[in-house]
Design an enzyme around this catalytic site. Structure first.
Site, PDB file in Angstrom:
ATOM      1  N   PHE A   1       7.040  -8.777 -37.770  1.00 11.07           N
ATOM      2  CA  PHE A   1       5.665  -8.705 -37.272  1.00 11.07           C
ATOM      3  C   PHE A   1       5.708  -8.725 -35.745  1.00 11.07           C
ATOM      4  CE2 PHE A   1       2.500  -9.219 -40.715  1.00 11.07           C
ATOM      5  CZ  PHE A   1       3.380  -9.214 -41.787  1.00 11.07           C
TER       6      PHE A   1
ATOM      7  N   ALA B   1       6.555 -15.509 -38.378  1.00 15.44           N
ATOM      8  CA  ALA B   1       6.506 -16.651 -37.457  1.00 15.44           C
ATOM      9  C   ALA B   1       6.372 -16.217 -36.003  1.00 15.44           C
ATOM     10  CB  ALA B   1       7.765 -17.499 -37.620  1.00 15.44           C
TER      11      ALA B   1
ATOM     12  N   ASP C   1      17.033 -16.482 -31.684  1.00 13.81           N
ATOM     13  CA  ASP C   1      16.249 -15.390 -32.271  1.00 13.81           C
ATOM     14  C   ASP C   1      16.425 -15.534 -33.788  1.00 13.81           C
ATOM     15  OD1 ASP C   1      15.237 -13.060 -33.261  1.00 13.81           O
ATOM     16  OD2 ASP C   1      16.416 -11.724 -31.981  1.00 13.81           O
TER      17      ASP C   1
ATOM     18  N   ASN D   1       2.404 -22.157 -29.264  1.00 13.08           N
ATOM     19  CA  ASN D   1       1.516 -21.008 -29.064  1.00 13.08           C
ATOM     20  C   ASN D   1       0.340 -21.117 -30.033  1.00 13.08           C
ATOM     21  OD1 ASN D   1       2.338 -19.756 -31.641  1.00 13.08           O
ATOM     22  ND2 ASN D   1       4.293 -19.490 -30.603  1.00 13.08           N
TER      23      ASN D   1
ATOM     24  N   LYS E   1       8.918 -40.932 -22.220  1.00 14.68           N
ATOM     25  CA  LYS E   1       7.741 -40.264 -21.674  1.00 14.68           C
ATOM     26  C   LYS E   1       7.902 -40.101 -20.158  1.00 14.68           C
ATOM     27  CE  LYS E   1       2.772 -40.707 -21.344  1.00 14.68           C
ATOM     28  NZ  LYS E   1       1.742 -41.685 -21.025  1.00 14.68           N
TER      29      LYS E   1
ATOM     30  N   LYS F   1      15.249  -4.146 -33.342  1.00 14.95           N
ATOM     31  CA  LYS F   1      15.633  -5.256 -34.202  1.00 14.95           C
ATOM     32  C   LYS F   1      16.274  -4.781 -35.509  1.00 14.95           C
ATOM     33  CE  LYS F   1      12.074  -8.197 -32.163  1.00 14.95           C
ATOM     34  NZ  LYS F   1      12.738  -9.406 -31.667  1.00 14.95           N
TER      35      LYS F   1
ATOM     36  N   LYS G   1      10.153  -2.284 -31.328  1.00 17.02           N
ATOM     37  CA  LYS G   1      10.728  -3.485 -31.956  1.00 17.02           C
ATOM     38  C   LYS G   1      11.363  -3.169 -33.307  1.00 17.02           C
ATOM     39  CE  LYS G   1       8.170  -7.025 -29.571  1.00 17.02           C
ATOM     40  NZ  LYS G   1       7.023  -7.916 -29.515  1.00 17.02           N
TER      41      LYS G   1
ATOM     42  N   ASP H   1      10.167 -18.107 -27.642  1.00 19.60           N
ATOM     43  CA  ASP H   1      11.348 -17.424 -27.120  1.00 19.60           C
ATOM     44  C   ASP H   1      12.168 -18.327 -26.205  1.00 19.60           C
ATOM     45  OD1 ASP H   1      10.986 -15.020 -28.458  1.00 19.60           O
ATOM     46  OD2 ASP H   1       9.542 -14.312 -26.980  1.00 19.60           O
TER      47      ASP H   1
END
Ligand code: CTP
Length: 402
Positions: free
Chosen positions: A327, A279, A310, A206, A293, A345, A341, A283
């Protein structure tokens, strides 16, 4: 006591700098003023020289100026204050021009920079002026925002130099070493992106660059903590730089996948009192990465993805009394998703910020040096943190949770 170099640019408010110099002197600091050519039209160098007891120059060269004075001044300064900073000065600083003594000293100095802009409202609101200011903030400059009121040009609006008292407070904060309120604490920080391999040469990741994690780590180190830093690496990732004297307190571990991050973090968990999870963990993981390859084929292919570990969840489960700060980067409804969250969490704190949608640019979130957002706590507190450098946001987050 600190050495404060004040660069004054052309603005009617330049006369107010006489008060700033005199207040700095009363507080036991040494001030020296540099003036742009336009500043000399608004305030007499003699006033500033008399109050500071030091020359108030504009030129790099002159009959009684040594050729290396700009370097000597750049080294002498503990803090560079640009007040008032005109639109022209912001542009020159942002572009790195060095065409007079104040701008040349700015370029030659490694001292932190504090900017107090002052200008007409229309100038202040011009996107180009705001862009220059944003560039400077991204490079670490602190800003004392201008005030709103009746301007010298007769307009009412934003653009007045901030009150001298406010500039003084910002100067004191900029030169005061961080309080060692995290001394004796060992903190685990996860940061950066994780990746998942598709085959021997390709992977998915990402846009995270680890900047917010680095800012959180640097501020924690400044406040005396020992930091175990688990960084997901990729091209362009930022590593924290320990402040002078704190090098030994930064313990950096580099990983690639979510699984490696979880393993490294779980190993450190028993050593730490708190966890900061910045971080951007993938997911999903590729179910069966190919060891060789993959060859190009003409038909479409499907990639099997399975949920990955997780990291924060595993740490939470294994925790024995540690506190947790998570975060959340959101494209929609930051408030609701952030609060959700925090509860889902089971965290003590959660900082939620907005990230730009696909194809648009933003000033918060991935790969930029600025951020803004909401800090929620399990006790029901909600703090709004206004746009600032990630270093400034990190400082405010630690102030609120330390
Ligand atoms: N996190 C983690 N491991 C994961 C996913 C998230 O440790 N596999 C942590 C992040 O470091 C962050 C927090 O959990 O501190 C929230 O991350 P986020 O991606 O926003 O949460 P998700 O539960 O994955 O929610 P979303 O569906 O929005 O991706």
């Amino acid at each position: 006591m600190a050495n404060i170099l004040i660069a004054v640019s052309g603005s009617i408010s330049a006369y107010k700098i006489a008060d700033l110099v005199s207040e700095l002197g009363k507080a036991g600091h040494q001030a020296q003023c540099l003036l742009t050519a336009s500043a000399r039209e608004f305030v007499s160098p003699l006033v500033l020289e008399t109050l500071s007891g030091r020359p108030a120059r504009s030129e790099i060269f002159g009959p009684d100026v040594s050729g290396t004075e700009h370097i000597e001044l750049a080294r002498w300064a503990d803090l560079l204050v640009f007040a008032p900073a005109s639109a022209n000065m912001l542009a020159r600083l942002a572009l790195g021009l060095a065409d007079d003594l104040p701008s040349t000293v700015a370029l030659a100095s490694e001292a932190p920079m504090l900017i107090a802009p002052a200008m007409n409202t229309v100038m202040w609101e011009k996107p180009i002026v705001q862009q220059h200011l944003a560039t400077l903030v991204q490079r670490g400059a602190q800003v004392v925002q201008p005030a709103s009121g009746l301007l010298a040009c007769g307009e009412i609006g934003m653009g007045k130099l901030a009150p001298i008292a406010e500039i003084l407070t910002a100067i004191e904060r900029a030169i005061t070493p961080a309080k060692p309120d995290l001394a004796g604490q060992r903190i685990l920080i996860t940061a950066g992106p994780t990746t998942t391999a598709i085959d021997a040469v390709r992977y998915i990741t990402n846009h995270s660059t680890g900047r917010m994690g680095a800012a959180m780590a640097e501020e924690a180190l400044r406040r005396g903590a020992v930091v175990d830093y688990i960084l997901g690496t990729d091209k362009g990732v930022v590593r924290p730089v320990a402040p002078r004297g704190a090098e030994g307190r930064l313990k950096l571990v580099e990983v690639r996948t979510a699984e490696e991050m979880a393993a490294a973090a779980l190993e450190k968990l028993p050593l730490v009192q708190g966890i900061v999870a910045t971080a951007a963990v993938m997911d999903y993981a590729v179910a069966a990465p190919s060891a060789s390859k993959l060859k190009r084929a003409s038909e479409a292919i499907a990639l099997d993805l399975v949920p990955s570990v997780d990291v924060l969840g595993s740490l939470r489960k294994a925790a024995k009394g540690q506190w947790f700060l998570g975060f959340a980067a959101e494209t929609d409804d930051v408030e609701a998703h952030g609060k959700g969250k925090l509860e889902a969490k089971g965290l003590d704190f959660l900082f939620a910020n907005e990230v730009a949608r696909l194809g648009s640019a933003g000033q918060t979130g991935f790969a930029v040096n600025t951020n803004a957002g909401l800090l929620f706590s399990a006790r029901g507190e909600r703090h709004e943190l206004a746009l600032g450098s990630k270093a400034e946001i990190a400082r405010q987050i630690w102030d609120l949770i330390a």
